[in-house]
Write an enzyme that holds these catalytic residues in place. Structure first.
Site, PDB file in Angstrom:
ATOM      1  N   HIS A 177       0.830  -1.208   0.000  1.00 31.92           N
ATOM      2  CA  HIS A 177       0.000   0.000   0.000  1.00 31.92           C
ATOM      3  C   HIS A 177       0.865   1.258   0.000  1.00 31.92           C
ATOM      4  O   HIS A 177       1.886   1.321   0.687  1.00 31.92           O
ATOM      5  CB  HIS A 177      -0.933   0.002   1.219  1.00 31.92           C
ATOM      6  N   PRO A 178       0.441   2.262  -0.771  1.00 29.97           N
ATOM      7  CA  PRO A 178       1.200   3.523  -0.791  1.00 29.97           C
ATOM      8  C   PRO A 178       0.932   4.339   0.467  1.00 29.97           C
ATOM      9  O   PRO A 178      -0.087   4.164   1.130  1.00 29.97           O
ATOM     10  CB  PRO A 178       0.629   4.243  -2.022  1.00 29.97           C
TER      11      PRO A 178
ATOM     12  N   GLU B 171      -9.270   6.453  -4.674  1.00 32.59           N
ATOM     13  CA  GLU B 171      -9.674   6.402  -3.272  1.00 32.59           C
ATOM     14  C   GLU B 171      -9.075   7.555  -2.479  1.00 32.59           C
ATOM     15  O   GLU B 171      -9.769   8.189  -1.669  1.00 32.59           O
ATOM     16  CB  GLU B 171      -9.263   5.043  -2.673  1.00 32.59           C
TER      17      GLU B 171
ATOM     18  N   CYS C  80      -9.074   2.631   5.162  1.00 29.38           N
ATOM     19  CA  CYS C  80      -9.989   2.687   4.019  1.00 29.38           C
ATOM     20  C   CYS C  80     -10.321   4.151   3.736  1.00 29.38           C
ATOM     21  O   CYS C  80     -11.172   4.741   4.397  1.00 29.38           O
ATOM     22  CB  CYS C  80     -11.240   1.866   4.299  1.00 29.38           C
ATOM     23  N   ALA C  81      -9.635   4.723   2.766  1.00 24.91           N
ATOM     24  CA  ALA C  81      -9.797   6.145   2.457  1.00 24.91           C
ATOM     25  C   ALA C  81     -11.234   6.475   2.069  1.00 24.91           C
ATOM     26  O   ALA C  81     -11.732   7.558   2.397  1.00 24.91           O
ATOM     27  CB  ALA C  81      -8.839   6.555   1.340  1.00 24.91           C
TER      28      ALA C  81
END
Length: 171
Positions: free
Chosen positions: A73-74, A89, A124-125
């Site tokens: 994940h970034p 997102e 979770c954006a």
């Protein structure tokens, strides 16, 4: 029945492995192994069945393998090249419209978080905004690694669920 996804479950069940990986290979950030695992459990009953299979995949991984999933994940709010899903997102959560002060604060929190836990902060954006992201990263820095790993994997499951619902019609 809701038709907000791209494909019906019947269409998903007709996909070959390469097509399935092309569509579902980024449900878990850059993780085609998860898509292969899920594909091998066809036929699918509905979108919820696919969600449960991705969750089962995550739950069967060792701690080290879960950490590798998280490491894909970034960093939130960063300018690194991201997958199209992550870009949408983060844009939706306002991560690309932070003030300079908030961006610097988030970069500091991201650095401290990664140093402390060994993987990037994952949330979770789509279920948050820039303010709640900043609040959560600051709060979660106080967790121990075991707690944070569990929380982070649960956030990955939320992200995966929404990505699957973007792909598959659901009711």
């Amino acid at each position: 029945m809701s038709y907000s996804g791209l494909l019906s479950i019947g269409e998903v069940n007709q996909l070959d492995l390469d097509q399935f990986i092309w569509l579902f290979g980024n449900v878990l950030e850059q993780n085609t192994e998860a898509a292969k695992y899920v594909f091998n459990n066809k036929p699918f009953k509905n979108a919820l069945h696919i969600i449960k299979l991705f969750n089962k995949y995550l739950d069967t991984l060792s701690i080290q393998e879960q950490e590798k999933v998280l490491q894909q994940h970034p960093d939130l709010g960063s300018n690194v090249k991201m997958t199209p899903e992550s870009t949408r997102e983060q844009d939706g959560a306002g991560m690309n419209n932070l003030t300079e002060n908030d961006r610097e604060l988030l970069m500091e929190f991201n650095y401290r978080y990664k140093e402390h836990f060994g993987f990037p902060f994952v949330i979770c954006a789509r279920e948050n905004n820039s303010d709640s992201v900043l609040e959560n990263v600051k709060k979660r820095l106080e967790n121990d690694k075991e707690t944070e790993l569990k929380l982070s994997i649960e956030e990955v499951k939320k992200i995966a669920r929404l990505r699957i619902l973007d792909l598959v019609w659901h009711s």
